[in-house]
Design an enzyme around this catalytic site. Structure first.
Site, mmCIF file in Angstrom:
data_model
loop_
_atom_site.group_PDB
_atom_site.id
_atom_site.type_symbol
_atom_site.label_atom_id
_atom_site.label_comp_id
_atom_site.label_asym_id
_atom_site.label_seq_id
_atom_site.Cartn_x
_atom_site.Cartn_y
_atom_site.Cartn_z
ATOM 1 C CE LYS A 13 59.985 -11.048 67.901
ATOM 2 N NZ LYS A 13 59.205 -9.788 67.798
ATOM 3 N NE ARG A 88 64.464 -8.389 64.260
ATOM 4 C CZ ARG A 88 64.310 -8.419 65.592
ATOM 5 N NH1 ARG A 88 64.889 -9.357 66.307
ATOM 6 N NH2 ARG A 88 63.553 -7.528 66.179
ATOM 7 N NE ARG A 127 59.622 -3.203 74.080
ATOM 8 C CZ ARG A 127 59.973 -3.939 73.039
ATOM 9 N NH1 ARG A 127 59.748 -5.237 73.033
ATOM 10 N NH2 ARG A 127 60.543 -3.367 71.991
ATOM 11 N NE ARG A 160 63.861 -2.529 73.105
ATOM 12 C CZ ARG A 160 63.630 -3.644 72.407
ATOM 13 N NH1 ARG A 160 63.204 -4.745 73.032
ATOM 14 N NH2 ARG A 160 63.821 -3.684 71.119
ATOM 15 N NE ARG A 171 62.228 -1.789 66.874
ATOM 16 C CZ ARG A 171 61.618 -1.819 68.052
ATOM 17 N NH1 ARG A 171 61.131 -0.712 68.582
ATOM 18 N NH2 ARG A 171 61.511 -2.944 68.701
HETATM 19 P P1 ADP Z 1 58.570 -8.467 71.270
HETATM 20 O O1 ADP Z 1 59.574 -9.305 72.031
HETATM 21 O O2 ADP Z 1 57.825 -9.261 70.227
HETATM 22 O O3 ADP Z 1 59.155 -7.203 70.699
HETATM 23 P P2 ADP Z 1 57.454 -7.919 73.929
HETATM 24 O O4 ADP Z 1 57.280 -9.292 74.504
HETATM 25 O O5 ADP Z 1 58.573 -7.090 74.434
HETATM 26 O O6 ADP Z 1 57.455 -7.982 72.306
HETATM 27 O O7 ADP Z 1 56.051 -7.141 74.174
HETATM 28 C C1 ADP Z 1 55.899 -5.786 73.764
HETATM 29 C C2 ADP Z 1 55.026 -5.045 74.796
HETATM 30 O O8 ADP Z 1 53.697 -5.562 74.740
HETATM 31 C C3 ADP Z 1 55.500 -5.215 76.250
HETATM 32 O O9 ADP Z 1 55.301 -3.986 76.923
HETATM 33 C C4 ADP Z 1 54.577 -6.304 76.816
HETATM 34 O O10 ADP Z 1 54.356 -6.109 78.218
HETATM 35 C C5 ADP Z 1 53.285 -6.052 76.025
HETATM 36 N N1 ADP Z 1 52.526 -7.288 75.752
HETATM 37 C C6 ADP Z 1 53.010 -8.514 75.453
HETATM 38 N N2 ADP Z 1 51.999 -9.397 75.270
HETATM 39 C C7 ADP Z 1 50.849 -8.679 75.431
HETATM 40 C C8 ADP Z 1 49.452 -9.003 75.365
HETATM 41 N N3 ADP Z 1 49.043 -10.243 75.079
HETATM 42 N N4 ADP Z 1 48.557 -8.003 75.593
HETATM 43 C C9 ADP Z 1 48.971 -6.738 75.878
HETATM 44 N N5 ADP Z 1 50.269 -6.375 75.954
HETATM 45 C C10 ADP Z 1 51.198 -7.330 75.743
HETATM 46 P P1 AMP Z 2 64.400 -7.045 69.630
HETATM 47 O O1 AMP Z 2 64.726 -6.997 71.075
HETATM 48 O O2 AMP Z 2 64.165 -8.441 69.124
HETATM 49 O O3 AMP Z 2 63.277 -6.100 69.248
HETATM 50 O O4 AMP Z 2 65.706 -6.528 68.851
HETATM 51 C C1 AMP Z 2 66.198 -5.218 69.055
HETATM 52 C C2 AMP Z 2 67.158 -4.847 67.916
HETATM 53 O O5 AMP Z 2 68.291 -5.728 67.931
HETATM 54 C C3 AMP Z 2 66.584 -4.944 66.511
HETATM 55 O O6 AMP Z 2 65.819 -3.813 66.125
HETATM 56 C C4 AMP Z 2 67.874 -5.077 65.696
HETATM 57 O O7 AMP Z 2 68.546 -3.834 65.576
HETATM 58 C C5 AMP Z 2 68.729 -5.977 66.592
HETATM 59 N N1 AMP Z 2 68.510 -7.409 66.282
HETATM 60 C C6 AMP Z 2 67.958 -8.347 67.089
HETATM 61 N N2 AMP Z 2 67.925 -9.543 66.467
HETATM 62 C C7 AMP Z 2 68.466 -9.356 65.236
HETATM 63 C C8 AMP Z 2 68.690 -10.201 64.111
HETATM 64 N N3 AMP Z 2 68.348 -11.505 64.113
HETATM 65 N N4 AMP Z 2 69.259 -9.655 63.007
HETATM 66 C C9 AMP Z 2 69.619 -8.355 62.979
HETATM 67 N N5 AMP Z 2 69.410 -7.497 63.988
HETATM 68 C C10 AMP Z 2 68.850 -7.985 65.115
#
Ligand code: ADP
Ligand code: AMP
Length: 217
Positions: A13, A88, A127, A160, A171
């Site tokens: 995302k 969420r 990541r 992270r 999660r």
């Molecule tokens: P989210 O915001 O949904 O938690 P992220 O955008 O942080 O996910 O992506 C999670 C991990 O996957 C990051 O390390 C990112 O570089 C990697 N990633 C994102 N899109 C792809 C893809 N299409 N193929 C492989 N790895 C990806």
């Molecule tokens: P993310 O970066 O989207 O993976 O979010 C990291 C963490 O932030 C999550 O695991 C939750 O603990 C908190 N968080 C982010 N967005 C929300 C939401 N809409 N509602 C509740 N917790 C959230």
């Protein structure tokens, strides 16, 4: 365009949000990023949120909703926004609908990034995030040229705290229990568009933008 991105943690995302928001010239609002910025600053909100984030749990709705209500009141959201990581829970979605209705608006579309759990675990465990500019890398799928250094700004990369294998599994359970009901909620309202989020990042971006074509001005 008023857009929500949904999908499990690690679906990509945040990665896609920056490209989609810039393509449609709307601000990207990531609740996870706002919480992490507060944690780094050591604000009261950050101290409160951190307890839940480290455990892989959701921050309570009232805290999250107050934060998003404030952010959506900024002038830059007048022509639209992209929400990444909010709502969420179904309760958050209902409150968002109410908030928008108060301003005479509706949500235009909800884009679901679809990937399976094994891919999510691979993505999250590799990541790496830049401490300085926030750019997200992956140690195998999108590695920086120099180990642990951001190619974009030279900042230090970190893993992270909530990306440990145990917390990732938790999660995913939280997503299944509390967030996946949103798929039905938005599906029933005819707002949901699903996109295959596997394969190279650029291919996913192209699919996402194609699914949103009718919102281009
Ligand atoms: P989210 O915001 O949904 O938690 P992220 O955008 O942080 O996910 O992506 C999670 C991990 O996957 C990051 O390390 C990112 O570089 C990697 N990633 C994102 N899109 C792809 C893809 N299409 N193929 C492989 N790895 C990806
Ligand atoms: P993310 O970066 O989207 O993976 O979010 C990291 C963490 O932030 C999550 O695991 C939750 O603990 C908190 N968080 C982010 N967005 C929300 C939401 N809409 N509602 C509740 N917790 C959230």
């Amino acid at each position: 365009m008023r857009l929500v991105l949904v999908g499990p943690p690690g679906a990509g995302k945040g990665t896609q949000a920056q490209f989609i928001a810039s393509h449609f010239s709307v601000p990207k609002i990531s609740t996870g990023d706002i919480f992490r910025a507060n944690v780094s600053e050591g604000s009261d909100l950050g101290l409160e949120a951190r307890k839940y984030m480290d455990a892989g749990d959701l921050v309570p709705d009232e805290v999250t909703i107050a934060m998003v209500t404030d952010r959506l009141s900024y002038d830059d959201t007048g022509e639209g926004f992209l929400l990444d990581g909010f709502p969420r829970t179904v309760h958050q979605a209902e409150v968002l609908d109410g908030m928008l209705a108060d301003g005479g608006h509706v949500l235009d579309v909800v884009l679901e990034l679809v990937v399976d759990d094994d891919e999510v675990v691979r993505r999250l465990s590799g990541r790496r995030t830049c401490r300085r500019c926030g750019h997200v890398w992956h140690q195998d799928f999108d590695p920086p040229a120099r180990d642990r250094i951001c190619d974009r700004c030279g900042g230090e990369l970190f893993q992270r705290d909530d990306d440990s294998e145990k917390t990732i599994r938790h999660r995913l359970e939280v997503y299944a229990d509390q967030t996946s009901p949103l798929i039905g909620y938005y599906g029933d309202r005819g707002l949901l568009r699903g996109v295959d989020a596997t394969g190279p990042v650029e291919d996913v971006t192209e699919r996402a933008i194609n699914a949103l074509r009718r919102f281009e001005s």
